[in-house]
Motif scaffolding. Structure first.
Motif, PDB file in Angstrom:
ATOM      1  N   ALA A 179       0.835  -1.207   0.000  1.00  0.00           N
ATOM      2  CA  ALA A 179       0.000   0.000   0.000  1.00  0.00           C
ATOM      3  C   ALA A 179       0.865   1.251   0.000  1.00  0.00           C
ATOM      4  N   ARG A 210       2.291   1.831  -3.466  1.00  0.00           N
ATOM      5  CA  ARG A 210       1.330   2.342  -4.445  1.00  0.00           C
ATOM      6  C   ARG A 210       0.974   3.797  -4.194  1.00  0.00           C
ATOM      7  N   ARG A 211       0.990   4.221  -2.929  1.00  0.00           N
ATOM      8  CA  ARG A 211       0.630   5.605  -2.635  1.00  0.00           C
ATOM      9  C   ARG A 211       1.696   6.583  -3.094  1.00  0.00           C
ATOM     10  N   ILE A 257       3.223   6.067  -6.069  1.00  0.00           N
ATOM     11  CA  ILE A 257       3.289   5.915  -7.518  1.00  0.00           C
ATOM     12  C   ILE A 257       1.931   6.307  -8.091  1.00  0.00           C
ATOM     13  N   VAL A 287      -5.828   9.672  -2.486  1.00  0.00           N
ATOM     14  CA  VAL A 287      -4.503   9.309  -1.966  1.00  0.00           C
ATOM     15  C   VAL A 287      -4.039  10.247  -0.842  1.00  0.00           C
TER      16      VAL A 287
END
Lengths: 334, 224
Positions: A78, A81-82, A84, A106
């Motif tokens: 997680a 991904r936050r 990117i 986000v």
């Protein structure tokens, strides 16, 4: 952020269970910070799978990916991904959330203070050129092009250094697509993100890319600047895929400014004829020459000073120079 | 009551309803409470099952089949069967247990269908942005599945109201009481009162939940 490459991909392999051969088959490359790299290839070549391994929507079978100096496989998924940004074809906007809430996803996950999120939403709407009152609208109330702009704004929300874009303009009509490509380029000149961009559209790839990765059957075939792909294709496949022989396609990748040395020296304006800028590409220059019926057109610099004239001969010479073998700088790092 | 109304009330067999309006209202309230309690418990049971089934697709066949099988058992048989079970016996508890069981197939199926219907692109975007599994469920999947889930709640509520009538046979009270008492006492006006009450309850529930359903559907598709 470290000074090294923003993304390093090492011997990346992805094999889905039951598949005869890997979808991604031993790819290695690295992307410098601020570079826009396009993954180009026919459908099924593995480009989207490769992209989705960067934010671990797929886990690699073997090999590794280093994002901003950190092994992506070692970071909590997680958290990875936050940092990117992710943009997909059908925008993937949340239909039940207002535009402001979509953009705020986000930052809220990252627990930004409310005021900061609020300012960021305004800033991003201004950046993508949508009116302020769009904050309160829902995705369905926007056109396809506007939705995709919001998709990009949402991906930029937490200011991630890296962005992944998976055929973001694939579902748009040709006019909107071209406009969004232009907007992405001008956006990129302001935000300088490291972008991996997947497409099967050759023109889109050549227009947007600092560098293009051509893929075929899971393998990286060539990794080069657009012009180099056209002038020095690695093999028959690249030649065919990009129609590298097409002179117009080549001309479209060269700016007038880059052949300044070949311009005829003349400070004479030509009255009604349009002026070329140093940033005009040679294909547009050719069109303007043909259109106006002129033998030559004046070229002006940023200050509006005429620095020379461009004629059909200039174009011919520029084309011939492209044909000549140049010393390979091995910049593709393979 | 005006004298001119009398023949109409009599010919429509509304006498019990008019003269014993308080009693009818009491039964109506019993029925409503029984329905609400059963529906609430049914939802508490159905959500975990539905979410589990939508996460582990292998469970879908067996669980849906099992719930379907329970649904096919005649309601009276199930009510009477539960009388024999200690701690349940006769009364409202018995009825509520049976109603919860009947509502499961409807609720679980709609929860599963609703969650399945969420656009995969939207889910992938949520995943790609770093939303965890619980965040995706609460912020994305359940809100988007809500119209279908509410449709399930509506059908389940109407079904519970219907089966709840039979529950009067195990001393659960409700509007069924009026119907069965009316039959045994050969008192048609009492039957009419019970039938009208049940129809009104089911009809109003249906209309009210349908309005909620439409409102929610518009809202989650971003058209309000």
């Amino acid at each position: 952020m470290s000074d090294g490459p923003a993304i390093v991909v090492e011997n990346l392999i992805k094999q889905f269970p039951g598949a005869a051969r890997p979808v991604v088959d031993g790819c290695s490359f690295s992307v410098a910070p601020g570079e826009l790299v396009v993954l180009l290839g026919p459908s099924g070549c593995g480009k989207t799978t490769l992209l989705k391994m960067v934010n671990r929507l797929y886990e690699p079978t073997a090999g590794r990916i280093i994002v901003n100096g950190v092994d992506a496989g070692q970071v909590p998924v997680a958290a990875l991904r936050r940092q990117i940004g992710y943009v997909i074809q059908q925008t993937g906007l949340f239909p039940h959330m207002r535009i402001e809430d979509n953009i705020a996803v986000v930052p809220r996950l990252l627990r930004w203070p409310r005021a900061r999120i609020n300012d960021r939403i305004d800033e991003l709407l201004a950046l993508i050129g949508l009116p302020h009152d769009y904050r309160k609208r829902y995705p369905r109330q926007l056109s396809g092009g506007e939705q995709q702009r919001v998709g990009i704004a949402r991906a930029l929300a937490a200011d991630p250094p890296v962005m992944l874009m998976d055929e973001p303009f694939g579902a748009l009509d040709a006019i909107t697509r071209t406009r969004l490509q232009d907007e992405l380029l001008s956006l990129q000149s302001k935000v300088h993100k490291t972008i991996l961009f997947v497409t099967h559209d050759v023109d889109e790839a050549l227009r947007l890319a600092d560098k293009v990765i051509v893929m075929r059957a899971g393998k990286l075939v060539q990794f080069d600047r657009p012009l180099k792909l056209l002038t020095r294709p690695a093999d028959e496949f690249v030649t065919k895929l990009l129609s590298t022989g097409d002179p117009l396609r080549r001309l479209s990748l060269i700016e007038v400014g880059s052949i300044a040395a070949q311009l005829a020296h003349s400070s004479r304006g030509s009255g009604t004829a349009p002026c070329l800028k140093t940033t005009t590409d040679l294909r547009t220059a050719l069109s303007l020459l043909l259109e106006g019926g002129e033998e030559q057109l004046p070229v002006v610099d940023e200050g509006g000073q005429i620095i020379g004239t461009l004629s059909f001969d200039t174009l011919r010479v520029a084309m011939q120079q492209l044909e000549q073998p140049v010393v390979d700088s091995h910049e593709q790092g393979r | 009551m005006t004298p001119t109304m009398e023949p109409i009330i009599s010919s429509l067999k509304l006498k019990y309803l008019v003269t014993h309006f308080g009693d009818v209202l009491l039964r109506f309230r019993e029925h409503l409470v029984m329905t609400l309690v059963a529906l609430l418990i049914a939802l508490l049971v159905a959500f975990p099952i539905g979410i589990l089934v939508s996460r582990y697709r292998r469970l879908e066949g067996p669980i849906i089949s099992a719930l379907n099988l329970l649904y096919t058992i005649p309601s009276l048989a199930l009510l009477v069967l539960f009388i024999t079970i200690p701690f349940i016996g006769l009364g409202t508890d018995n009825a509520v247990v049976v109603l919860v069981i009947y509502a499961q197939i409807i609720l679980v199926r709609n929860i599963v269908v609703g969650l399945k219907g969420v656009d995969p692109d939207v889910l992938e975007a949520a995943r790609g942005m770093g939303m965890g599994s619980a965040q995706r469920l609460l912020q994305i999947e359940l809100p988007l599945a809500l119209p279908v889930i509410i449709a399930g709640i509506r059908i389940a509520a109407v079904t519970i109201i219907g089966i709840g009538i039979v529950a009067a046979l195990v001393n659960a009270g409700g509007l069924g009481r009026l119907l069965f008492d009316g039959v045994s006492r050969n008192y048609p006006d009492m039957i009419v009162a019970g039938a009208l009450g049940a129809t009104a309850l089911a009809g109003l529930t249906n209309v009210a939940l349908r309005l909620v359903e439409r409102r929610v559907a518009l809202s989650v598709s971003g058209q309000d």
